[in-house]
Structures are given as C-alpha cells and as structure tokens.
Design an enzyme around this catalytic site. Structure first.
Site, PDB file in Angstrom:
ATOM      1  N   CYS A  77       0.811  -1.210   0.000  1.00 38.02           N
ATOM      2  CA  CYS A  77       0.000   0.000   0.000  1.00 38.02           C
ATOM      3  C   CYS A  77       0.847   1.264   0.000  1.00 38.02           C
ATOM      4  O   CYS A  77       0.626   2.162  -0.797  1.00 38.02           O
ATOM      5  CB  CYS A  77      -0.935  -0.029   1.208  1.00 38.02           C
ATOM      6  N   GLU A 332      -8.054  32.781   3.959  1.00 45.88           N
ATOM      7  CA  GLU A 332      -7.969  31.477   3.300  1.00 45.88           C
ATOM      8  C   GLU A 332      -8.272  31.654   1.815  1.00 45.88           C
ATOM      9  O   GLU A 332      -9.138  32.435   1.437  1.00 45.88           O
ATOM     10  CB  GLU A 332      -8.978  30.516   3.981  1.00 45.88           C
ATOM     11  N   CYS A 408       3.116  21.479   8.674  1.00 42.22           N
ATOM     12  CA  CYS A 408       3.069  20.054   8.339  1.00 42.22           C
ATOM     13  C   CYS A 408       4.332  19.659   7.581  1.00 42.22           C
ATOM     14  O   CYS A 408       4.458  18.535   7.109  1.00 42.22           O
ATOM     15  CB  CYS A 408       1.832  19.748   7.514  1.00 42.22           C
TER      16      CYS A 408
HETATM   17  N1  SAH Z   1      -5.849  25.659   9.692  1.00 40.64           N
HETATM   18  C1  SAH Z   1      -6.714  24.987   8.775  1.00 40.64           C
HETATM   19  C2  SAH Z   1      -6.042  24.197   7.685  1.00 40.64           C
HETATM   20  C3  SAH Z   1      -4.795  24.688   7.138  1.00 40.64           C
HETATM   21  S1  SAH Z   1      -4.262  23.733   5.776  1.00 40.64           S
HETATM   22  C4  SAH Z   1      -7.625  24.016   9.473  1.00 40.64           C
HETATM   23  O1  SAH Z   1      -7.274  23.488  10.491  1.00 40.64           O
HETATM   24  O2  SAH Z   1      -8.694  23.755   8.969  1.00 40.64           O
HETATM   25  C5  SAH Z   1      -3.630  25.021   4.766  1.00 40.64           C
HETATM   26  C6  SAH Z   1      -4.709  25.896   4.144  1.00 40.64           C
HETATM   27  O3  SAH Z   1      -4.069  26.928   3.412  1.00 40.64           O
HETATM   28  C7  SAH Z   1      -5.600  25.176   3.155  1.00 40.64           C
HETATM   29  O4  SAH Z   1      -6.924  25.362   3.541  1.00 40.64           O
HETATM   30  C8  SAH Z   1      -5.310  25.878   1.813  1.00 40.64           C
HETATM   31  O5  SAH Z   1      -6.465  25.996   0.997  1.00 40.64           O
HETATM   32  C9  SAH Z   1      -4.840  27.232   2.269  1.00 40.64           C
HETATM   33  N2  SAH Z   1      -3.957  27.984   1.374  1.00 40.64           N
HETATM   34  C10 SAH Z   1      -3.049  27.516   0.494  1.00 40.64           C
HETATM   35  N3  SAH Z   1      -2.347  28.519  -0.051  1.00 40.64           N
HETATM   36  C11 SAH Z   1      -2.828  29.678   0.505  1.00 40.64           C
HETATM   37  C12 SAH Z   1      -2.487  31.069   0.352  1.00 40.64           C
HETATM   38  N4  SAH Z   1      -1.515  31.452  -0.486  1.00 40.64           N
HETATM   39  N5  SAH Z   1      -3.163  31.948   1.090  1.00 40.64           N
HETATM   40  C13 SAH Z   1      -4.139  31.566   1.946  1.00 40.64           C
HETATM   41  N6  SAH Z   1      -4.508  30.271   2.118  1.00 40.64           N
HETATM   42  C14 SAH Z   1      -3.852  29.333   1.405  1.00 40.64           C
END
Ligand code: SAH
Length: 453
Positions: A77, A332, A408
């Site tokens: 997997c 976002e 992450c």
């Molecule tokens: N804190 C959030 C998740 C973060 S994951 C939670 O817990 O739900 C990272 C997020 O960044 C994603 O939702 C993605 O869509 C957003 N993202 C990616 N590039 C971005 C940018 N340039 N500006 C703002 N948001 C962005």
C-alpha cells in the site's frame, strides 16, 4: 557495484520519507520497509553517484524496535511507511526529523523542544476514508486501496487506520452492487458507474456519512442501498456525488442527498462543525484538539488580543482562538472553506471572528497598507510549501508580539523561522504533535516572540 547486486546492510538511520538507511563502500542506500536496527539483504534497484535505492529481500536480523505490522498489506500500500517500527520509536524518529531540519536548514541551535504529543491509539484514528471501487478479473466488484503509485486496486476493506464500521458499510455497498448489477467505474475506459465510496464519522457525535461518487447522475435501485445503510448505528447522511470527469480528482461538484442530511456534525473541543462530503476537515480529530490546544496555549491569549489566523481553512484554529481573543481575522484562499468557516462561526454563536477570501500574501499586505490593521498575535498554518515571502515580510512589518507557526513540513518551517529570526524574532518553544501514526508525517507548532518586546 551495479544494478541487481545484492548487499548486506545494517540499517542505521531513517530518511525523511521513512526508508531505512544503510551504508556500504562509502555509499548511502535507502531501503524501503527496513527500520533502524535491522540487518537486511537488499537488492540494488537504482544507483546514483553517492547513494542508491535497494529493495528489501530478506530480514537477516530484526531490529529490537521492529513490531508486527497490523496490516498485512502495508508493504504493497505505501500509505503507512513506518508501520513496522514500534510506535515509541516512530515518535522519536519524527522528533529527530524536525530537530534536524531546524538545525540544518534553519541554522538554529539549542532548540527549546518540548516532548512530542503522541497518540493514545495510533491505529483506527482516521474519521474519513475514501475507497476506490473496481472490478477484478473474474468480474467481481472489489474495493480496497491503490497499490503504491499505481491504480491497481488491492482488495482490503479493513484499513487499520480507519474505523471498523468502514468494513460494515463497504460490505453493504458491494453486496448491493452485486445484487442489483450496479457497475464499478473503469478508469481505463471511462465506463461504469461507482467510482469511490466516501465514509466519514463524527468521533464525538458518532454520526456517520456515506457518499457514493458516481460517473453519472443517478444511482439505480438507490432505495435498496438506503434501506440497508440506514440500519447502521448513527447513520445520518447518505448521498451520491456526481463526477463524470476523466480525472484523478475524487469528488465532483454536485452532491445529491439520498437520505438524511447533507452533512454530519462533529466537535473538536467545545466547537461544533458541520461537515459535508466536500468540506475539508481534519482526519484525526483527537490529535487535532491537542494540536490546536498547543497553538492556543502558545498564543497566550487573555481576551484582549487581536489575532490573525492565516491559511485558516474552515476556521478550525480561528474559532478555537476566538473563544479567548477580542477579535480574530481568518484568511484562506478557498472560497468554499471560508463559507464553511462563516457557517461554523454562526453555528457556535461566535461573533468576534471575521474571514477574508484570498491569498495570505495578498490580503494581509493589502489590509496593512490600506487599513493599518494591527495584530497582537499572528498564527499561520500554511500548506507544505510554507509561507510566501511577501506574507513573512508583512508579518515583520506588523510586528506582533508573538507568531505561532503550525507546520506540516518541517523543512519549509525551518526556512520560514530563519527568515523571521533574522527579522527580530526568537524561537521560544517547539512542540511536535503526531497526527498521522504509522506514516512519516508530523505536525509542529512553534512559538516565536519579538526580541524587543
Ligand atoms: N488551519 C486549517 C487548515 C490549514 S491547511 C484548518 O485546520 O482547517 C492550509 C490551508 O491553506 C488550506 O486550507 C489551503 O487551501 C490554504 N492555502 C493555500 N495557499 C494559501 C495562500 N496562499 N493563502 C491563503 N490560504 C492558502
């Protein structure tokens, strides 16, 4: 040395993607599925100047930290890269990986690392599963997972990361398809109906959602499927999602409810979230609470602060923070996520959170230049590629007392922390949190503060 040669290797380290590392003749070899402490016989698959990739052929001496993987398919997997390593050692590996990146890429020393937050139950932690559906060579409907890097389905209804109810649901779906001759989608021809089964469970609410992703507009005999699935304890939402594209993207835009509601509800801490098939939602809610609890703790809120939550997704962190802040602004890029964030704020009666749709590196500078917006604390939770430099520059200009970085990917984290450190911040605390046991991924929360405040 050449391809197909066999070597005896003592595994002394593990790479960032979880492969075992052994040395021979001054070269470094990566051996997938070998763990630190193993002695293995491995076959050379690919050779570069100073390193190579070798396949595990025989375990000559098992590491004392090796455990029996729960899943018989783990090597095929590829979803769980380090399942053969004891969970305790998995946590050590993850912590070491973050520390190494902060030292090597970030140039930090004496890093104030707090103990990693591990899981109590490192299996069965996922609240969401997406199983591809296909037909085997005898014409039977199968579901399972794609064999690493291919789209061949290996039948398995019991992924060890998911909940046992997944199996019950899949059995009912497959029985239904066999009985009523509902076809499975075939990626090669683009024909056939059922592509995936999406299952989501609310860990606190116990609500369950089943969504069949289909290559069409309707599901024949769907009332029979509904009849069977309704019997499952906690069933709340049964739907189909239409995706007729020849694409790897799993979900299409349109969802049709067959029975119940379009969404399930779940809680993280004191906050409730409505989750529909298309919503983003953290897959490990138990650890999410600990991760965001850390972010909240590091933010050090007293109730009077103005906080910006950049890359806020559906506002999970924003709503957590809003309970203890004067005002929270979320930013976002995905408009649907912002709709969810606003809806979830309303659902919880939270009135001090405001959301902007757009790129963090555009919204923040614009708000700063035009409205001179202010922040006591800025929280960022960017995707793997980290923060855009314009975003970091604006943070430096806004000069909040504290920056809380949720990451992450510890290599981009290290790069961005260095940038902030050079701009006048210092690392106060670092805490890793394991959201994805058995894999080599790890989340990290870092608190930085301004040196002059
Ligand atoms: N804190 C959030 C998740 C973060 S994951 C939670 O817990 O739900 C990272 C997020 O960044 C994603 O939702 C993605 O869509 C957003 N993202 C990616 N590039 C971005 C940018 N340039 N500006 C703002 N948001 C962005």
């Amino acid at each position: 040395m050449q391809k197909n040669d066999e070597l005896i290797l003592k595994i002394e380290d593990m790479g960032v993607d979880g492969a075992g590392i052994g040395k021979a003749d001054g070269m470094t070899f990566f051996v997938k599925d070998a763990v630190i402490g193993d002695v293995v016989r491995a076959k050379l698959m690919k050779l570069k100047k100073t390193y190579g990739y070798a396949r595990l052929m025989e375990l000559l001496e098992a590491s004392p930290d090796r455990v029996e993987p729960k899943c018989p398919y783990y090597r095929q997997c590829g979803g769980c890269q380090i399942q053969a390593l004891s969970y305790e050692k998995q946590l050590e590996f993850k912590e070491r990986k973050v520390r190494n990146n902060l030292e090597r890429i970030g140039g930090f020393s004496e890093i104030p690392m707090e103990p990693i937050v591990g899981m109590e139950e490192p299996y069965h932690y996922r609240n969401k599963a997406q199983f591809p559906v296909g037909t085997d060579k005898d014409g039977h409907i199968v579901t399972g997972f794609y064999a690493g890097r291919t789209h061949t389905i290996i039948p398995n209804r019991d992924c060890a990361l998911g909940l046992p109810v997944n199996r019950e649901i899949l059995d009912l779906v497959i029985d239904f398809m066999e009985k009523y001759h509902v076809s499975a989608y075939d990626e090669k021809t683009g024909k056939g109906l059922v592509r995936h089964v999406l299952i989501r469970c609310g860990f606190t609410s116990k609500e369950k959602m089943v969504c069949l992703i289909i290559n069409g507009k309707s599901l024949p005999h769907s009332e029979k499927l509904v009849e069977a699935l309704r019997e499952i304890d906690g069933m709340t939402s049964i739907s189909i999602n239409c995706n007729t594209g020849r694409t790897n993207v799993i979900l299409g835009r349109k969802t049709i409810v067959l029975w119940g509601q379009e969404y399930i509800t779940d809680k993280i801490g004191d906050i409730s979230y409505q989750i529909s098939p298309l919503s983003f939602y953290q897959v490990n809610p138990v650890q999410t609470e600990k991760l965001y609890g850390t972010a909240l703790e590091y933010a050090g809120l007293t109730g009077n602060e103005t906080v910006w939550d950049l890359y806020c997704g559906i506002g999970t962190i924003s709503l957590f923070l809003a309970q203890n802040a004067k005002k929270v602004y979320g930013v976002e890029i995905v408009p649907q996520a912002i709709e969810d964030a606003r809806r979830n704020a309303a659902l919880n009666g939270i009135e001090n959170a405001e959301f902007f749709t757009g790129k963090a590196e555009e919204v923040l500078p614009e708000q700063y230049e035009r409205n001179r917006v202010y922040a006591d604390v800025i929280v960022v939770d960017p995707p793997r590629k980290g923060c855009d430099q314009v975003c970091l520059d604006t943070i430096l200009k806004m000069a909040p007392k504290r920056v809380v970085y949720v990451s992450c990917d510890s290599s981009t984290l290290a790069r961005d922390l260095r940038y902030l450190a050079d701009g006048g911040y210092q690392v106060e605390k670092v805490r890793c949190c394991d959201m994805f046991g058995q894999s080599c991924h790890v989340e990290t929360v870092v608190l930085m503060s301004r040196k002059d405040k």
